[in-house]
Scaffold this motif. Structure first.
Motif, PDB file in Angstrom:
ATOM      1  N   ARG A 260     -30.977 -53.887   2.854  1.00 37.98           N
ATOM      2  CA  ARG A 260     -30.664 -52.569   2.283  1.00 37.98           C
ATOM      3  C   ARG A 260     -30.664 -52.606   0.764  1.00 37.98           C
ATOM      4  N   PHE A 261     -30.019 -53.634   0.205  1.00 45.19           N
ATOM      5  CA  PHE A 261     -29.943 -53.704  -1.249  1.00 45.19           C
ATOM      6  C   PHE A 261     -31.284 -54.094  -1.871  1.00 45.19           C
ATOM      7  N   ASP A 262     -32.063 -54.902  -1.162  1.00 44.31           N
ATOM      8  CA  ASP A 262     -33.421 -55.193  -1.640  1.00 44.31           C
ATOM      9  C   ASP A 262     -34.265 -53.922  -1.676  1.00 44.31           C
ATOM     10  N   ASN A 263     -33.953 -52.983  -0.782  1.00 45.23           N
ATOM     11  CA  ASN A 263     -34.711 -51.730  -0.712  1.00 45.23           C
ATOM     12  C   ASN A 263     -34.120 -50.619  -1.579  1.00 45.23           C
ATOM     13  N   GLY A 264     -33.070 -50.945  -2.373  1.00 44.02           N
ATOM     14  CA  GLY A 264     -32.621 -49.970  -3.364  1.00 44.02           C
ATOM     15  C   GLY A 264     -31.290 -49.313  -3.117  1.00 44.02           C
ATOM     16  N   ALA A 265     -30.481 -49.810  -2.181  1.00 40.43           N
ATOM     17  CA  ALA A 265     -29.152 -49.220  -1.971  1.00 40.43           C
ATOM     18  C   ALA A 265     -28.244 -49.567  -3.150  1.00 40.43           C
ATOM     19  N   LEU A 266     -27.252 -48.721  -3.370  1.00 34.95           N
ATOM     20  CA  LEU A 266     -26.323 -48.867  -4.492  1.00 34.95           C
ATOM     21  C   LEU A 266     -24.900 -48.945  -3.970  1.00 34.95           C
ATOM     22  N   THR A 357     -32.902 -49.195  -9.425  1.00 34.14           N
ATOM     23  CA  THR A 357     -32.855 -49.761 -10.778  1.00 34.14           C
ATOM     24  C   THR A 357     -31.414 -49.870 -11.274  1.00 34.14           C
ATOM     25  N   LEU A 358     -30.556 -48.942 -10.856  1.00 34.22           N
ATOM     26  CA  LEU A 358     -29.153 -48.989 -11.260  1.00 34.22           C
ATOM     27  C   LEU A 358     -28.462 -50.205 -10.649  1.00 34.22           C
ATOM     28  N   GLN A 359     -28.684 -50.441  -9.348  1.00 35.70           N
ATOM     29  CA  GLN A 359     -28.085 -51.603  -8.695  1.00 35.70           C
ATOM     30  C   GLN A 359     -28.637 -52.902  -9.284  1.00 35.70           C
ATOM     31  N   GLU A 360     -29.926 -52.928  -9.578  1.00 35.19           N
ATOM     32  CA  GLU A 360     -30.520 -54.119 -10.190  1.00 35.19           C
ATOM     33  C   GLU A 360     -29.898 -54.391 -11.557  1.00 35.19           C
ATOM     34  N   SER A 361     -29.629 -53.326 -12.313  1.00 38.67           N
ATOM     35  CA  SER A 361     -28.998 -53.487 -13.624  1.00 38.67           C
ATOM     36  C   SER A 361     -27.597 -54.079 -13.485  1.00 38.67           C
ATOM     37  N   LEU A 362     -26.824 -53.561 -12.525  1.00 40.36           N
ATOM     38  CA  LEU A 362     -25.468 -54.067 -12.323  1.00 40.36           C
ATOM     39  C   LEU A 362     -25.490 -55.526 -11.846  1.00 40.36           C
ATOM     40  N   SER A 363     -26.443 -55.858 -10.991  1.00 41.55           N
ATOM     41  CA  SER A 363     -26.568 -57.240 -10.514  1.00 41.55           C
ATOM     42  C   SER A 363     -26.932 -58.169 -11.670  1.00 41.55           C
ATOM     43  N   ARG A 364     -27.838 -57.710 -12.534  1.00 37.73           N
ATOM     44  CA  ARG A 364     -28.229 -58.513 -13.701  1.00 37.73           C
ATOM     45  C   ARG A 364     -27.055 -58.675 -14.660  1.00 37.73           C
ATOM     46  N   LEU A 365     -26.266 -57.601 -14.841  1.00 35.89           N
ATOM     47  CA  LEU A 365     -25.094 -57.669 -15.706  1.00 35.89           C
ATOM     48  C   LEU A 365     -24.094 -58.697 -15.162  1.00 35.89           C
TER      49      LEU A 365
END
Length: 598
Positions: A260-266, A357-365
């Protein structure tokens, strides 16, 4: 100065739990009171054929009659169980998992068949629609349904037969849905009425102990410290069998979650406080963040999946009548403010293009930032511009407006909690109509379903505000006897006469009023050259909290300070106490700059 009021009542003095609870219910329009005699007569009529007197306790129980089994798939011999909060009484959902010979698994989500007991347009149905949701308070609930339904006949209690509405599907171990054998692209899913007999009432703590292998590792008798006797399986099902099911469910659920998160869930998860009360049911003796474990996530994944699959069925077979739950994108201006402040404060760019992209940003942070507090504060800031999810009838909106931003899926609904949410009752009726091929004869039109959905949106928001106010009342009472003289606070927003402080240890965001600090500080609120609001604070004397006190030679924070520049993400030392003036609330006061460790 009082705002315009339409409902003014004198209820009680402040700090009185009964009065404060009454006030928050009245204020939010959820003071429903007792159920009417007609509603109770309807309930009695619907459950009387299955009533019986339990031998052991002498309490009145309920079980299905032979006539109720007709047309239902029988899962009574299946190893079905529930996983819920420790104190839960209204058990909506139960699960089973069966490993298949080809390496796949069968997942069954069994939901209380509430619509069986609530005839459409009956008094109990109209009252349930009016209430629309159960209101959960720290010290009790305001139920959507009378107790004979929500805690007895409908609740999927252990070791008793219950009527259910089930969604059963087959999955691969990587979390993907599997296709029907010889069915081409069709997913392997079954929907229908069932009868079940749950073998165990697990709670999240016990399920987590099983997942962590603290118990049920082949020993003859389970350690009751990790798996209480009252939660161990009945009906001939072994502890190791149930433990094996929980661990297999966990494995599949975590694979599904990753997908789910790989597919863009937040996921924006704030801190939720849990309270433990004294025996009087009013005095909070313990207040701590509610833990979110893998056992919670296990249930979440399978409930999300069932809701999604039911939404799919409604869209393809109920057309415009399909009751869905959408989630619109967040407010752009508010998101941009968080983006700008994060860039200025941490030199970090948050991409808010979409949920992925928002979840990816938070994961990167999370990966790049050594300070976990930064991630927590950014997450808290992002929650403010988020819009609430809402119910709707599919035919009343364009298809593109059905989508769910946070889940990043094209459609969604609520099927899994009909004891406490009225939209789920409508969904159950619609789903059965699609199975019976009687959608055209459904008793509600598309517009009537949409009107009911809008009412449920309003009542859900009212219930949410009441629940949040209840949390605030009990947190205030806890701080009355357990004040916090020094803790970390982070500024999340600056206004002209106030600023918002987030207290991570309490999961609390609250406004701090400058006028409440006039005796201790000189304050200058202004807008800087970049258009950002700031507040500069200077202590008037040394005789303020957190500074060296004359005569005792001690200091709460070490060296005295001369100036504090408050802007977004500034760390502060704050004190948290109870504001005794009505209405009771948490009072957060600035002590000085933060000099401790998070």
């Amino acid at each position: 100065k009082w705002p315009p009021c339409i409902n003014v009542r004198r209820l009680c003095g402040t700090c009185n739990v009964e009065g404060e609870t009454k006030a928050l219910l009245v204020e939010n329009g959820v003071d429903h009171g007792d159920f009417s005699p007609q509603v109770l007569r309807d309930v009695e009529e619907s459950v009387k054929s299955g009533r019986f007197l339990e031998d052991a306790s002498g309490d009145m129980g309920w079980r299905p009659t032979e006539e109720m089994y007709a047309g239902r798939r029988d899962y009574r011999e299946q190893r079905v169980f529930t996983i819920d909060p420790t104190t839960a009484k209204d058990l909506d959902d139960a699960l089973h998992i069966t490993p298949l010979e080809d390496g796949r698994v069968e997942i069954g989500v069994h939901i209380a068949d509430v619509s069986h007991f609530i005839p459409f347009s009956s008094a109990v149905d109209e009252e349930a629609l009016k209430r629309a949701t159960t209101v959960y308070l720290v010290n009790g609930i305001v139920p959507m349904l009378p107790r004979p339904l929500c805690e007895i006949a409908c609740s999927l209690n252990e070791n008793v037969e219950r009527l259910a509405f089930s969604c059963v599907w087959r999955m691969n171990m990587d979390g993907t849905l599997s296709k029907k054998k010889g069915g081409g692209k069709k997913d392997d899913i079954w929907y229908g009425k069932t009868v079940i007999k749950s073998c165990a009432r697990l709670d999240y703590a016990t399920a987590q102990n099983i997942i962590d292998e603290k118990v049920a590792n082949g020993e003859k008798r389970a350690d009751e410290a990790f798996w209480p006797k009252s939660r161990q399986p009945t009906g001939g099902h072994a502890i190791d069998e149930v433990a094996g099911d929980v661990r297999l469910m966990h494995k599949v659920a975590m694979a599904r979650r990753k997908l789910r998160f790989d597919n863009g869930a937040l996921a924006l998860n704030g801190v939720k406080l849990a309270f433990q009360l004294e025996e009087d049911g009013e005095t909070p003796k313990l207040c701590a963040p509610y833990p979110i474990r893998d056992s919670n996530r296990l249930i979440e994944e399978f409930m999300l999946m069932a809701n999604y699959l039911v939404a799919q069925r409604l869209i393809t077979h109920a057309s415009g009548r399909a009751l869905l739950r959408n989630h619109n994108p967040p407010i752009e201006q508010g998101m941009q403010q968080v983006v700008d402040v994060s860039r200025e404060s941490f030199d970090f760019h948050i991409d808010t293009t979409d949920s992925k992209t928002l979840q990816e940003s938070l994961s990167r942070l999370s990966r790049e930032c050594d300070d976990a507090l930064v991630v927590q504060c950014v997450t808290e800031s992002l929650m403010t511009p988020m819009r609430p999810a809402e119910y709707l009838a599919a035919g009343e909106l364009d298809e593109m407006d059905w989508s769910h931003f946070a889940l990043n899926i094209p459609y969604y609904t609520h099927f899994t909690s009909p004891i406490r949410r009225y939209p789920d009752v409508i969904v159950h009726r619609l789903l059965q109509a699609t199975l019976d091929e009687e959608v055209d004869g459904f008793p509600q039109t598309q517009k009537e379903i949409h009107a009911a959905a809008l009412h449920c949106n309003d009542m859900r928001m009212s219930a949410k505000k009441a629940q949040e106010r209840s949390d605030r009342v009990f947190l205030s009472l806890y701080l009355k006897t357990n004040p916090i003289s020094s803790t970390l606070g982070v500024c999340l927003g600056v206004g002209e006469k106030t600023f918002t402080v987030f207290v991570p240890s309490l999961g609390l965001s609250t406004r701090v009023f400058l006028q409440e600090h006039e005796d201790e500080f000189d304050m200058n609120a202004f807008e800087d050259d970049d258009g950002r609001r700031r507040i500069v604070i200077h202590p008037k004397t040394n005789d303020v909290p957190g500074m060296q006190q004359p005569g005792n030679g001690e200091s709460n924070t070490g060296d005295s300070w001369k100036s504090l520049d408050v802007r977004v993400f500034t760390k502060l030392e704050v004190a948290c106490t109870c504001k005794m003036q009505p209405p009771i609330d948490v009072r957060v006061k600035v002590v000085g700059p933060w000099k401790g460790e998070e």
